[in-house]
Design an enzyme around this catalytic site. Sequence first.
Site, short mmCIF file in Angstrom:
data_model
loop_
_atom_site.label_atom_id
_atom_site.label_comp_id
_atom_site.label_asym_id
_atom_site.label_seq_id
_atom_site.Cartn_x
_atom_site.Cartn_y
_atom_site.Cartn_z
N LYS A 24 0.83 -1.22 0.00
CA LYS A 24 0.00 0.00 0.00
C LYS A 24 0.87 1.26 0.00
CE LYS A 24 -2.20 -1.20 3.81
NZ LYS A 24 -1.47 -2.45 4.09
N ARG B 98 -10.31 0.52 8.48
CA ARG B 98 -9.73 -0.77 8.80
C ARG B 98 -10.76 -1.71 9.40
NH1 ARG B 98 -4.03 0.25 8.77
NH2 ARG B 98 -2.93 -1.67 9.25
N ARG C 107 11.67 -5.56 4.94
CA ARG C 107 11.39 -4.12 4.77
C ARG C 107 12.30 -3.26 5.64
NH1 ARG C 107 5.46 -1.77 5.49
NH2 ARG C 107 5.60 -2.80 7.52
N ARG D 208 10.83 -1.52 11.27
CA ARG D 208 9.71 -1.16 12.14
C ARG D 208 9.56 -2.16 13.28
NH1 ARG D 208 4.70 0.33 8.19
NH2 ARG D 208 3.62 -0.96 9.72
N ARG E 165 -0.82 -9.11 13.15
CA ARG E 165 -1.42 -8.14 12.22
C ARG E 165 -2.22 -8.85 11.13
NH1 ARG E 165 3.88 -5.41 10.50
NH2 ARG E 165 2.64 -4.12 9.10
P1 AP5 Z 1 4.74 -1.61 1.88
O1 AP5 Z 1 4.42 -0.77 0.70
O2 AP5 Z 1 5.48 -0.99 3.01
O3 AP5 Z 1 3.43 -2.37 2.42
P2 AP5 Z 1 2.15 -1.81 3.16
O4 AP5 Z 1 0.97 -2.51 2.57
O5 AP5 Z 1 2.13 -0.33 3.18
O6 AP5 Z 1 2.44 -2.42 4.60
P3 AP5 Z 1 2.22 -1.84 6.06
O7 AP5 Z 1 2.93 -2.84 6.96
O8 AP5 Z 1 2.67 -0.43 6.18
O9 AP5 Z 1 0.71 -1.94 6.22
P4 AP5 Z 1 -0.08 -2.02 7.51
O10 AP5 Z 1 -1.47 -1.84 7.03
O11 AP5 Z 1 0.18 -3.23 8.35
O12 AP5 Z 1 0.55 -0.84 8.40
P5 AP5 Z 1 0.09 0.65 8.69
O13 AP5 Z 1 1.31 1.47 8.67
O14 AP5 Z 1 -1.09 1.06 7.92
O15 AP5 Z 1 5.57 -2.88 1.32
C1 AP5 Z 1 6.06 -3.86 2.21
C2 AP5 Z 1 7.47 -4.29 1.74
O16 AP5 Z 1 7.38 -4.96 0.49
C3 AP5 Z 1 8.43 -3.11 1.52
O17 AP5 Z 1 9.71 -3.54 1.91
C4 AP5 Z 1 8.40 -2.89 -0.01
O18 AP5 Z 1 9.61 -2.35 -0.50
C5 AP5 Z 1 8.16 -4.30 -0.52
N1 AP5 Z 1 7.33 -4.34 -1.73
C6 AP5 Z 1 6.24 -3.59 -2.01
N2 AP5 Z 1 5.71 -3.96 -3.20
C7 AP5 Z 1 6.50 -4.98 -3.66
C8 AP5 Z 1 6.46 -5.79 -4.83
N3 AP5 Z 1 5.50 -5.64 -5.77
N4 AP5 Z 1 7.40 -6.75 -4.98
C9 AP5 Z 1 8.37 -6.93 -4.03
N5 AP5 Z 1 8.47 -6.18 -2.90
C10 AP5 Z 1 7.54 -5.23 -2.73
O19 AP5 Z 1 -0.43 0.50 10.22
C11 AP5 Z 1 0.47 0.17 11.26
C12 AP5 Z 1 -0.29 0.07 12.56
O20 AP5 Z 1 -0.90 1.34 12.89
C13 AP5 Z 1 -1.48 -0.93 12.59
O21 AP5 Z 1 -1.05 -2.25 12.86
C14 AP5 Z 1 -2.33 -0.34 13.73
O22 AP5 Z 1 -1.77 -0.64 14.98
C15 AP5 Z 1 -2.19 1.17 13.50
N6 AP5 Z 1 -3.23 1.70 12.60
C16 AP5 Z 1 -3.03 2.25 11.35
N7 AP5 Z 1 -4.20 2.60 10.80
C17 AP5 Z 1 -5.17 2.28 11.70
C18 AP5 Z 1 -6.58 2.39 11.69
N8 AP5 Z 1 -7.26 2.87 10.61
N9 AP5 Z 1 -7.26 1.95 12.78
C19 AP5 Z 1 -6.62 1.46 13.88
N10 AP5 Z 1 -5.26 1.32 13.94
C20 AP5 Z 1 -4.55 1.73 12.85
#
Ligand code: AP5
Length: 216
Positions: A13, A88, A127, A160, A171
């Site tokens: 994402k 979410r 990552r 992270r 997660r």
């Molecule tokens: P990356 O692009 O970083 O993946 P992502 O989908 O953004 O992963 P996140 O871990 O950031 O998502 P998340 O939803 O768990 O975390 P968030 O920060 O929202 O890619 C991942 C890796 O793969 C990278 O190394 C990249 O280089 C590589 N990659 C990407 N595409 C690729 C490809 N095509 N091929 C190969 N490699 C590739 O949330 C974190 C925490 O915050 C949550 O757990 C929760 O505690 C809290 N939180 C956030 N939003 C809310 C909400 N709305 N409600 C309640 N709590 C929340």
Amino acid sequence: MRLVLLGPPGAGKGTQAAAVKDRLGIAHISTGDMLRGAIAAGTPLGRKAKQIVDGGNLVPDDVITEMVRERLGAPDVKRGFLLDGYPRNLEQAKSLDSILDGMGQKLDLVVSLKLSDAEIVSRLSGRRTCDGCGLPFHITSAPPKYSGICDYCGNTLSQRADDREEVILRRLAVYAAQTAPLGAFYRDKGILAEIDATGGILQVQERIIAALAGGR
Ligand code: AP5
């Protein structure tokens, strides 16, 4: 354009959002980045959220929704937005509808990235995230030009706290129980585009661009 990017942790994402927001000239709103910023700054919200985020659980809906409501009122959101990490769960999806209703707006499209758990674990364990701008890199699939340094802002890259294997599994479980049902919610509204997130970053980007152009 007003977009939501859905998908399990590590589906890409943040990676895809960076390209889409530049292409469309819209604001990228990542609730995860906002929370990590608050944690790093040691704000009251950050102190409350740290343990929850590091454990892979969801921050309470009212806290997150208030943060998003405020962000959606900012001037840079007038041209459109890409929400990444929100909503979410169904409660947050209904809150988003009501915020947008109040602004006389509607979502145009919800892009949902699909990826297997095995590929997710491999992407997340490799990552490295920029401590400055939050951009994600990967030690093998998307390495920075200089090891440990962000290509874009020159800050250091680190792992992270929630990318430890036991937290990744937590997660994934939270995603399956709470976030995955949003697919049906948006499919029923006729605005869901499901995208295969396997393959290279550019390949996935092309699929998303095709969906944005109406080819979903
Ligand atoms: P990356 O692009 O970083 O993946 P992502 O989908 O953004 O992963 P996140 O871990 O950031 O998502 P998340 O939803 O768990 O975390 P968030 O920060 O929202 O890619 C991942 C890796 O793969 C990278 O190394 C990249 O280089 C590589 N990659 C990407 N595409 C690729 C490809 N095509 N091929 C190969 N490699 C590739 O949330 C974190 C925490 O915050 C949550 O757990 C929760 O505690 C809290 N939180 C956030 N939003 C809310 C909400 N709305 N409600 C309640 N709590 C929340």
